[in-house]
Design a protein around this motif. Structure first.
Motif, PDB file in Angstrom:
ATOM      1  N   PRO A  15       0.837  -1.202   0.000  1.00 16.43           N
ATOM      2  CA  PRO A  15       0.000   0.000   0.000  1.00 16.43           C
ATOM      3  C   PRO A  15       0.873   1.254   0.000  1.00 16.43           C
ATOM      4  O   PRO A  15       1.978   1.246   0.535  1.00 16.43           O
ATOM      5  CB  PRO A  15      -0.794  -0.121   1.304  1.00 16.43           C
ATOM      6  N   ALA A  16       0.389   2.305  -0.630  1.00 12.48           N
ATOM      7  CA  ALA A  16       1.103   3.576  -0.641  1.00 12.48           C
ATOM      8  C   ALA A  16       1.005   4.233   0.729  1.00 12.48           C
ATOM      9  O   ALA A  16       0.113   3.908   1.516  1.00 12.48           O
ATOM     10  CB  ALA A  16       0.516   4.497  -1.698  1.00 12.48           C
ATOM     11  N   GLU A  17       1.928   5.139   1.019  1.00 11.67           N
ATOM     12  CA  GLU A  17       1.825   5.894   2.277  1.00 11.67           C
ATOM     13  C   GLU A  17       0.596   6.794   2.211  1.00 11.67           C
ATOM     14  O   GLU A  17      -0.109   6.981   3.191  1.00 11.67           O
ATOM     15  CB  GLU A  17       3.092   6.726   2.482  1.00 11.67           C
ATOM     16  N   LEU A  18       0.364   7.339   1.008  1.00  8.59           N
ATOM     17  CA  LEU A  18      -0.749   8.265   0.814  1.00  8.59           C
ATOM     18  C   LEU A  18      -1.300   8.076  -0.594  1.00  8.59           C
ATOM     19  O   LEU A  18      -0.540   7.891  -1.546  1.00  8.59           O
ATOM     20  CB  LEU A  18      -0.255   9.708   0.980  1.00  8.59           C
ATOM     21  N   ALA A  39      -0.728   7.692  -6.150  1.00 11.17           N
ATOM     22  CA  ALA A  39      -0.103   7.003  -5.021  1.00 11.17           C
ATOM     23  C   ALA A  39       1.238   7.649  -4.711  1.00 11.17           C
ATOM     24  O   ALA A  39       2.040   7.906  -5.611  1.00 11.17           O
ATOM     25  CB  ALA A  39       0.095   5.531  -5.351  1.00 11.17           C
ATOM     26  N   VAL A  40       1.468   7.923  -3.423  1.00 11.32           N
ATOM     27  CA  VAL A  40       2.690   8.588  -2.981  1.00 11.32           C
ATOM     28  C   VAL A  40       3.417   7.720  -1.964  1.00 11.32           C
ATOM     29  O   VAL A  40       2.800   7.176  -1.042  1.00 11.32           O
ATOM     30  CB  VAL A  40       2.358   9.963  -2.348  1.00 11.32           C
ATOM     31  N   SER A  41       4.737   7.553  -2.167  1.00 13.92           N
ATOM     32  CA  SER A  41       5.578   6.859  -1.199  1.00 13.92           C
ATOM     33  C   SER A  41       7.003   7.361  -1.287  1.00 13.92           C
ATOM     34  O   SER A  41       7.447   7.756  -2.370  1.00 13.92           O
ATOM     35  CB  SER A  41       5.560   5.343  -1.448  1.00 13.92           C
ATOM     36  N   GLY A  42       7.676   7.371  -0.145  1.00 12.17           N
ATOM     37  CA  GLY A  42       9.070   7.791  -0.159  1.00 12.17           C
ATOM     38  C   GLY A  42       9.270   9.174  -0.738  1.00 12.17           C
ATOM     39  O   GLY A  42      10.308   9.451  -1.323  1.00 12.17           O
ATOM     40  N   GLY A  43       8.262  10.021  -0.592  1.00 13.75           N
ATOM     41  CA  GLY A  43       8.404  11.390  -1.068  1.00 13.75           C
ATOM     42  C   GLY A  43       8.191  11.572  -2.562  1.00 13.75           C
ATOM     43  O   GLY A  43       8.305  12.677  -3.072  1.00 13.75           O
ATOM     44  N   ARG A  44       7.869  10.471  -3.220  1.00 11.48           N
ATOM     45  CA  ARG A  44       7.668  10.554  -4.671  1.00 11.48           C
ATOM     46  C   ARG A  44       6.303  10.021  -5.070  1.00 11.48           C
ATOM     47  O   ARG A  44       5.664   9.304  -4.320  1.00 11.48           O
ATOM     48  CB  ARG A  44       8.745   9.752  -5.403  1.00 11.48           C
ATOM     49  N   VAL A  45       5.901  10.378  -6.272  1.00  3.61           N
ATOM     50  CA  VAL A  45       4.714   9.765  -6.852  1.00  3.61           C
ATOM     51  C   VAL A  45       5.119   8.356  -7.263  1.00  3.61           C
ATOM     52  O   VAL A  45       6.072   8.169  -8.009  1.00  3.61           O
ATOM     53  CB  VAL A  45       4.220  10.561  -8.076  1.00  3.61           C
ATOM     54  N   GLY A  47       2.735   5.973  -8.318  1.00  2.00           N
ATOM     55  CA  GLY A  47       1.911   5.524  -9.426  1.00  2.00           C
ATOM     56  C   GLY A  47       0.714   6.427  -9.641  1.00  2.00           C
ATOM     57  O   GLY A  47       0.258   7.101  -8.713  1.00  2.00           O
ATOM     58  N   VAL A  48       0.245   6.447 -10.863  1.00  2.00           N
ATOM     59  CA  VAL A  48      -0.954   7.196 -11.219  1.00  2.00           C
ATOM     60  C   VAL A  48      -1.881   6.207 -11.920  1.00  2.00           C
ATOM     61  O   VAL A  48      -1.565   5.713 -13.001  1.00  2.00           O
ATOM     62  CB  VAL A  48      -0.612   8.377 -12.153  1.00  2.00           C
ATOM     63  N   GLY A  49      -2.965   5.878 -11.253  1.00  2.00           N
ATOM     64  CA  GLY A  49      -3.879   4.880 -11.811  1.00  2.00           C
ATOM     65  C   GLY A  49      -4.931   4.503 -10.790  1.00  2.00           C
ATOM     66  O   GLY A  49      -5.699   5.351 -10.364  1.00  2.00           O
ATOM     67  N   SER A  50      -4.895   3.237 -10.382  1.00  2.00           N
ATOM     68  CA  SER A  50      -5.844   2.778  -9.369  1.00  2.00           C
ATOM     69  C   SER A  50      -5.041   2.221  -8.200  1.00  2.00           C
ATOM     70  O   SER A  50      -4.381   1.186  -8.342  1.00  2.00           O
ATOM     71  CB  SER A  50      -6.757   1.703  -9.963  1.00  2.00           C
ATOM     72  N   TYR A  51      -5.080   2.909  -7.069  1.00  2.00           N
ATOM     73  CA  TYR A  51      -4.208   2.542  -5.942  1.00  2.00           C
ATOM     74  C   TYR A  51      -4.912   2.615  -4.603  1.00  2.00           C
ATOM     75  O   TYR A  51      -5.900   3.316  -4.429  1.00  2.00           O
ATOM     76  CB  TYR A  51      -2.974   3.457  -5.929  1.00  2.00           C
ATOM     77  N   ARG A  52      -4.335   1.854  -3.637  1.00  2.00           N
ATOM     78  CA  ARG A  52      -4.822   1.936  -2.268  1.00  2.00           C
ATOM     79  C   ARG A  52      -3.644   2.339  -1.391  1.00  2.00           C
ATOM     80  O   ARG A  52      -2.483   2.134  -1.762  1.00  2.00           O
ATOM     81  CB  ARG A  52      -5.395   0.577  -1.829  1.00  2.00           C
ATOM     82  N   GLY A  53      -3.953   2.929  -0.222  1.00  2.00           N
ATOM     83  CA  GLY A  53      -2.883   3.420   0.630  1.00  2.00           C
ATOM     84  C   GLY A  53      -3.232   3.365   2.089  1.00  2.00           C
ATOM     85  O   GLY A  53      -4.395   3.176   2.462  1.00  2.00           O
ATOM     86  N   LYS A  54      -2.202   3.499   2.930  1.00  2.00           N
ATOM     87  CA  LYS A  54      -2.427   3.543   4.382  1.00  2.00           C
ATOM     88  C   LYS A  54      -3.288   4.744   4.708  1.00  2.00           C
ATOM     89  O   LYS A  54      -4.147   4.696   5.585  1.00  2.00           O
ATOM     90  CB  LYS A  54      -1.085   3.626   5.106  1.00  2.00           C
ATOM     91  N   ALA A  55      -3.044   5.836   4.001  1.00  2.00           N
ATOM     92  CA  ALA A  55      -3.906   7.018   4.126  1.00  2.00           C
ATOM     93  C   ALA A  55      -4.490   7.310   2.750  1.00  2.00           C
ATOM     94  O   ALA A  55      -3.768   7.251   1.745  1.00  2.00           O
ATOM     95  CB  ALA A  55      -3.090   8.203   4.616  1.00  2.00           C
ATOM     96  N   GLU A  56      -5.778   7.537   2.718  1.00  2.00           N
ATOM     97  CA  GLU A  56      -6.430   7.844   1.450  1.00  2.00           C
ATOM     98  C   GLU A  56      -7.266   9.106   1.611  1.00  2.00           C
ATOM     99  O   GLU A  56      -7.951   9.268   2.619  1.00  2.00           O
ATOM    100  CB  GLU A  56      -7.311   6.668   1.001  1.00  2.00           C
ATOM    101  N   ILE A  57      -7.148   9.990   0.639  1.00  2.00           N
ATOM    102  CA  ILE A  57      -7.928  11.220   0.682  1.00  2.00           C
ATOM    103  C   ILE A  57      -8.802  11.274  -0.557  1.00  2.00           C
ATOM    104  O   ILE A  57      -8.305  11.182  -1.691  1.00  2.00           O
ATOM    105  CB  ILE A  57      -6.995  12.449   0.741  1.00  2.00           C
ATOM    106  N   ASP A  58     -10.098  11.368  -0.346  1.00  2.00           N
ATOM    107  CA  ASP A  58     -11.021  11.434  -1.474  1.00  2.00           C
ATOM    108  C   ASP A  58     -10.897  12.813  -2.129  1.00  2.00           C
ATOM    109  O   ASP A  58     -11.152  13.835  -1.489  1.00  2.00           O
ATOM    110  CB  ASP A  58     -12.450  11.198  -1.002  1.00  2.00           C
ATOM    111  N   CYS A  59     -10.479  12.821  -3.367  1.00  2.00           N
ATOM    112  CA  CYS A  59     -10.290  14.093  -4.075  1.00  2.00           C
ATOM    113  C   CYS A  59     -11.328  14.281  -5.171  1.00  2.00           C
ATOM    114  O   CYS A  59     -11.115  15.058  -6.115  1.00  2.00           O
ATOM    115  CB  CYS A  59      -8.884  14.143  -4.655  1.00  2.00           C
ATOM    116  N   THR A  60     -12.428  13.571  -5.047  1.00  2.00           N
ATOM    117  CA  THR A  60     -13.486  13.698  -6.050  1.00  2.00           C
ATOM    118  C   THR A  60     -13.867  15.163  -6.233  1.00  2.00           C
ATOM    119  O   THR A  60     -14.099  15.871  -5.252  1.00  2.00           O
ATOM    120  CB  THR A  60     -14.731  12.900  -5.622  1.00  2.00           C
ATOM    121  N   GLY A  61     -13.854  15.602  -7.484  1.00  2.00           N
ATOM    122  CA  GLY A  61     -14.242  16.983  -7.772  1.00  2.00           C
ATOM    123  C   GLY A  61     -13.157  17.995  -7.504  1.00  2.00           C
ATOM    124  O   GLY A  61     -13.353  19.192  -7.697  1.00  2.00           O
ATOM    125  N   LYS A  62     -12.009  17.507  -7.049  1.00  2.00           N
ATOM    126  CA  LYS A  62     -10.889  18.423  -6.787  1.00  2.00           C
ATOM    127  C   LYS A  62      -9.766  18.163  -7.795  1.00  2.00           C
ATOM    128  O   LYS A  62      -9.771  17.145  -8.482  1.00  2.00           O
ATOM    129  CB  LYS A  62     -10.400  18.251  -5.357  1.00  2.00           C
TER     130      LYS A  62
END
Lengths: 561, 561
Positions: A15-18, A39-45, A47-62
């Motif tokens: 899982p990603a950190e965020l 998906a963010v980990s180790g200070g970097r992006v 992946g960009v796609g479909s990911y899960r993470g320890k912390a997830e922030i819903d950015c729908t509409g943002k």
């Protein structure tokens, strides 16, 4: 090993950190706004796609865009310490800035640059540096230090130093002045970039200036000027600062293929602008309001700057890139909701989420107590019976006029005394003349922010108040002060090289406003900013008449009167 | 001091060495075609505007574009020596190419790379190099050398080495094979780029692959695949070679903002293509014919490649840039009239204007006599009474099929014997099987161009002719040969590592055609290229069945049969 941290996350096996879920994000490579999980980990992006993470922030509409980069700024112009500057701009989505420490270098030389490098270390806003190319800016002035090629060579090895700062001395380039070309070659040889400063340069001279290796411009004020420079290969830093504002004229460059070569910058920005309107977010907002392609405006504010300065892994929402991200609750109004630096939350809803500490103790001493005027008294300002030149102010302009001569101040003729007191080496040199159009009826106004040498400049109706103002600035290590009837009416101490304060942006703005109001209360004209105007009366590279510690300079004739 | 030579010329105070007068030229920064005089001095563009020169060429009605750059090519695929390659492509406007010496590295290792570096020194076509990342390409094969991280590190300091060549081992990346990641990190740490090779990779795996630092792709065959890779940050090298042709599918990327991230490449190109159709000019011509924005096509062929590889001062018609220029008598048909390298005329009307000498004497020995098969005789090919696998050819494809087993050749069943003879270390290893669909009715065909290990691969109807073919290749240091009834019918010696010849492109094409015709005369199927097809029968990374010196490989099961 950058990939070690992010590979399993990218693959989805860890899982990603965020994860910024379901976000509209700017794809800087295609200019599209797409929707995906980031998906963010180790200070970097990762992946960009479909990911899960320890912390997830819903950015729908943002919307998620790369962090903003100011491609050219004199941090000193904010009057804030580097940490305070970071505190002010981070909530606005700024994750990096390329600074030219030209002002502090004129006061403290290499110590000033060292201080800025130290004071910016570890900030959540990456501050990169260009080494000042024109210190001092003129032979008709006395500043604190002279920087040559050796300084450039020494600093080019510093990790956050990217090249040579704006080459204002374009005559030096065009006339092949060896010392000038040597600085340019040194920066280029070390793999650095060279920024330009050549207002109005055109045709053959512009070809020569660009061909010398000067590959950016932030001085273009018209579309035609900017287009000519861009066509010849210069990156155009569209400037929208507190005073100089070129966005409206240059915004059309953000359409069509030319957008690839556009960046955004402030050059000079005052605390009031940062507090009230913002930083680079403010410029993007305005560009979009002016009809610019939003994707192109955001790209100019991020990816293009990274490209121009060779900042790899910066400026895109893509795997392997640093997770310097801005979450916008509304895209076109650039409403910054959250700011991430290297994947960690820095600010939310306009407020910092973690303290940003000063870390400049080490270098601070070298940039303190820089007002060295030695023994000073009103007698040094005495002009009794002497005929002195009169410099005329032009409302809302930096240029001045030749108003002949006078021998005393006069409220009815709107004549105040103007003095520039050398403050770096206590030479005792004092330049004196009269100034018309400033409006002051009594008392004195003085500041140690006096371009580019930053001596003490004072305007006043009587020598005693002017002398007290100078003493006061000496006592507080520099700043801005208004004095009347032997009393300090208002002041803004700027103990860091006489240029920067120890206040936050908000407090600085309040203090600055008090100082201005005090000047207005003494009659200063409302057609001018009594402090900013004063600070440019000693810059002998702007026509037609300026005052330095050596006397009045006829800028057009390039000589002292 | 680059500016020393061009400043006075830019200013117009000295005449230029050369001026292209009144030329329509491509402005890569704006995507416009503008008209101006282009002044050249000291090998660089000194100015773009109104200029006079010692030599002036009226370019009215003609177009000047930056020299073409092939962003990914295996020079060995042309079968020409580097100098002969330059002779062939310079008249087509090619001024630079980024080569991956993967083939010669598989034969000669570091000596092969050294030879390529030496042989390309001082050519009027700048040849840059990426260091092969996958030598050998598979554990089921025997090649000449194994290259590790140390090789990458050693060569990264070479001036014309730009990074790590196509990372074909994407499983190694995704499974975090330490040796694989180490090579990537080494290249990145040295400031190099890492090229990709990941056909069909998508989604999470593609994110991981890109995030590992692999920032280009030249394998995308569909618009969707290329777009996904481009969106994730890879530069897309649109490939249009002799065999693999992806331009038609990917040309739409040249519209819109995505054009910024597109480059053009050949990957593999045969002498016939260079002689008949051209090089990068051919790709641009086709792109424009397919409806691509001409400016974008030319930018992909020049400026973008320079940007991707960090080739400063390259790829634009602007002051300070190298005067690598192509003069077109007609823009949209890309009719190359004259080619200038560093400002000096290299070719006019399709012909070189100055001799291009071989300069590889020094390294030549190390890449000669590379067919080391030791004692060889027909007995080594004997399969009497043994059941061996049958590999089936698929017309116009590199993939093969499993056709069961057989124990002898058969004209009526279209079965020939296939042998791969180890030729690097004289191990005596010989891989044997049968091949269906090749068509040969008698005699034998053999070549030392056998991807990727480049052992000797021979197909034949009788052991004696196959053995003679092998002996012949041994004698001439490698090449291609057709034998029948104990007689050599045709051959193309490739004495340079068994991959490249000493002929010009035209002669090479004639000789190659003779060899192919001789094979067709012996019955080789017209659905295949009897030599090219043969050269891929030993590449154990393409499904489903391939033959190496160790035997038949089940590529899908990733094991020897």
């Amino acid at each position: 090993m950058k990939q070690k941290r992010i590979l399993p996350v990218a693959l989805g096996s860890e899982p990603a950190e965020l994860v910024l879920k379901n976000a509209e994000y700017l794809n800087v490579f295609t200019g599209e706004f797409l929707t995906a999980d980031i998906a963010v980990s180790g200070g970097r992006v990762a992946g960009v796609g479909s990911y899960r993470g320890k912390a997830e922030i819903d950015c729908t509409g943002k919307t998620v865009v790369p962090g903003f980069i100011d491609s050219h700024i004199h941090l000193e112009s904010s009057m804030l310490s580097p940490a305070a500057f970071a505190r002010a701009v981070a909530p606005h989505g700024t994750t990096a800035a390329v600074a030219d420490p030209h002002e502090i270098a004129n006061v403290c030389g290499e110590n000033g640059i060292q201080y800025m490098l130290r004071a910016t270390r570890g900030l959540p806003v990456d501050i990169f540096f260009m080494i000042p190319s024109c210190v001092p800016c003129s032979q008709f002035d006395e500043n604190g230090c002279t920087l040559g090629t050796e300084t450039v060579r020494r600093f080019m090895t510093e990790e956050r130093v990217l090249g040579l700062a704006e080459m204002m001395n374009y005559p030096g380039v065009l006339f092949e002045d060896p010392a000038t070309l040597e600085k340019i070659d040194c920066a280029l040889a070390e793999g650095g970039m060279v920024d330009g400063h050549a207002p109005g340069l055109t045709g053959a001279q512009l070809n020569a200036y660009v061909g010398a290796g000067i590959t950016s411009d932030h001085e273009a004020t018209s579309y035609g000027e900017a287009l000519e420079k861009l066509r010849l290969g210069q990156w155009i830093m569209i400037r929208e600062g507190t005073a100089a504002r070129n966005l409206e004229a240059l915004a059309p460059l953000l359409d069509g293929d030319s957008f690839r070569r556009c960046l955004l910058c402030c050059d000079d920005v005052h605390p009031g602008t940062l507090v009230g309107d913002g930083h680079i977010d403010r410029i993007v907002r305005r560009a979009i309001a002016l009809g610019a392609n939003p994707a192109h405006a955001f790209i100019a504010a991020s990816f293009n700057a990274a490209q121009r300065f060779g900042l790899s892994d910066t400026g895109a929402v893509a795997p392997g890139y640093f997770a310097d991200l801005v979450l916008l609750s509304d895209r076109d109004s650039v409403a910054v909701e959250a700011v991430y630096k290297r994947g960690s939350l820095v600010a939310r809803d306009g407020a910092l989420t973690k303290e940003i500490a000063e870390n400049s103790a080490a270098g601070r001493k070298a940039v303190s107590g820089t007002v060295r005027v030695g023994e000073f008294s009103a007698a040094k300002l005495d002009t009794h019976g002497r005929q002195l030149p009169v410099i005329g102010l032009v409302p809302h302009e930096l240029i001045t006029t030749d108003e002949g001569f006078a021998c005393e101040v006069s409220a009815e003729n709107d004549l105040v005394k103007l003095a520039v007191i050398e403050r770096h080496k206590a030479t005792g040199h004092v330049g004196l003349c009269f100034l018309k159009g400033y409006g002051l009826k009594s008392g004195a106004v003085a500041t140690t922010v006096a371009h580019d040498s930053h001596n003490v400049i004072a305007a006043g109706m009587n020598d005693a108040d002017m002398a007290l103002a100078v003493e006061r600035l000496k006592a507080c290590g520099g700043g801005m002060v208004v004095v009347d009837g032997g009393e300090v009416k208002a002041e803004l101490p700027l103990p860091i090289a006489g240029l920067m304060c120890d206040l936050g942006a908000q407090e600085a703005e309040i203090a600055l406003t008090r100082v201005k109001d005090a000047a207005y209360a003494l009659g200063a004209s409302h057609d001018i900013d009594p402090l900013m105007t004063l600070s440019f009366m000693s810059l002998p590279v702007i026509p037609h008449r300026k005052l330095t510690t050596l006397g009045v300079v006829d800028v057009d004739a390039f000589k002292l009167i």
